[in-house]
Design an enzyme around this catalytic site. Structure first.
Site, PDB file in Angstrom:
ATOM      1  N   ARG A 257      24.634  -7.847 -35.123  1.00 24.79           N
ATOM      2  CA  ARG A 257      24.809  -6.291 -35.487  1.00 24.79           C
ATOM      3  C   ARG A 257      23.193  -5.645 -35.487  1.00 24.79           C
ATOM      4  O   ARG A 257      23.088  -4.857 -35.200  1.00 24.79           O
ATOM      5  CB  ARG A 257      25.663  -5.795 -36.326  1.00 24.79           C
ATOM      6  CG  ARG A 257      27.228  -6.118 -35.846  1.00 24.79           C
ATOM      7  CD  ARG A 257      27.789  -5.313 -34.720  1.00 24.79           C
ATOM      8  NE  ARG A 257      29.232  -5.740 -34.415  1.00 24.79           N
ATOM      9  CZ  ARG A 257      29.600  -6.648 -33.817  1.00 24.79           C
ATOM     10  NH1 ARG A 257      28.714  -7.522 -32.859  1.00 24.79           N
ATOM     11  NH2 ARG A 257      30.761  -6.824 -33.468  1.00 24.79           N
TER      12      ARG A 257
ATOM     13  N   LYS B 179      28.790  -1.328 -35.635  1.00 21.11           N
ATOM     14  CA  LYS B 179      30.184  -1.619 -35.128  1.00 21.11           C
ATOM     15  C   LYS B 179      30.950  -2.444 -36.148  1.00 21.11           C
ATOM     16  O   LYS B 179      30.503  -3.453 -36.790  1.00 21.11           O
ATOM     17  CB  LYS B 179      30.213  -2.244 -33.621  1.00 21.11           C
ATOM     18  CG  LYS B 179      31.607  -2.580 -33.304  1.00 21.11           C
ATOM     19  CD  LYS B 179      31.546  -3.200 -31.811  1.00 21.11           C
ATOM     20  CE  LYS B 179      32.906  -3.510 -31.598  1.00 21.11           C
ATOM     21  NZ  LYS B 179      32.790  -4.363 -30.080  1.00 21.11           N
TER      22      LYS B 179
END
Length: 223
Positions: free
Chosen positions: A169, A204
């Site tokens: 991420r 996320k």
């Protein structure tokens, strides 16, 4: 002997030795508490590679990508980065980890950051020779994970865990040409590297996080 050499290129020698002792369906695995994980993607390569290009141009794209990976592999082969291991390549993404060996020092994540900077320099050199403008977008995290070997006929050494997911991420929410790290990495490298804070980064599965961009070493900033 050649088969062993190939296996040692696929995974750390110590892991390969243990893997050979295991019999299917037993799976080789190891738990680690403080490992760095890096994802580095070549931004701009997807645009460079077009599915409709001719076969000759397609080979050229692969040749250039192979040249980049070759240079990155050579960086990791240096003795100073003996605690950093290449994990795998996924398209135009390069994945590496530090601290997987039992004797790895706690500061091995710092070496992973150094590797990221060397990879950026190597890509700049390739850009000059190939007349390209690729950027390296890097994401790093550090923490607990599990390493292991899966598969029987085509064994794959890999790492898993939330630490790995968050490192991914950091790359996907990062900035082209920059190295983005988590607060966990920042705490371990802040005495050696210059970083600036990047607030309110939507990640996320994690919500909104504060991250850090590593711009260089403390020594460089003092020159």
């Amino acid at each position: 002997r050649r088969c062993l050499r190939l296996l040692y290129n696929m995974m750390p020698p110590k892991v390969a030795g243990s893997f050979l002792l295991y019999k299917w369906p037993t799976i080789y695995h190891c738990t680690h508490t403080n490992c760095g994980v890096m994802f580095a993607s070549i931004r701009g390569f997807a645009d460079f590679y077009n599915e409709e290009i001719t076969e000759k141009s397609g080979v050229e794209c692969l040749r250039l990508l192979n040249e980049i990976w070759h240079d990155f592999d050579n960086i990791l082969a240096h003795p100073r980065y003996r605690y950093v291991d290449k994990i795998k390549m996924i398209g135009s993404m390069y994945m590496a980890a530090s601290g997987l060996l039992d004797e790895s020092p706690a500061s091995s994540v710092e070496k992973l950051v150094e590797v990221a900077f060397e990879m950026q320099n190597a890509l700049r050199s390739i850009n000059e020779n190939a007349y390209q403008d690729f950027k390296l977008r890097v994401g790093l995290n550090v923490g607990a994970l599990v390493s292991g070997v899966i598969g029987a006929k085509k064994p794959l050494y890999d790492v898993w865990g939330d630490t790995v997911n968050l490192a991914s991420r950091m790359e996907s929410t990062g900035i082209d040409g920059e190295i983005q790290v988590t607060p966990s990495v920042y705490k371990q490298i802040k005495e050696e590297f210059v970083c600036y804070v990047r607030k309110d980064v939507p990640v996320k599965g994690k919500g909104v996080l504060t991250t850090y961009i590593v711009t260089g070493t403390m020594l460089e900033s003092e020159l």
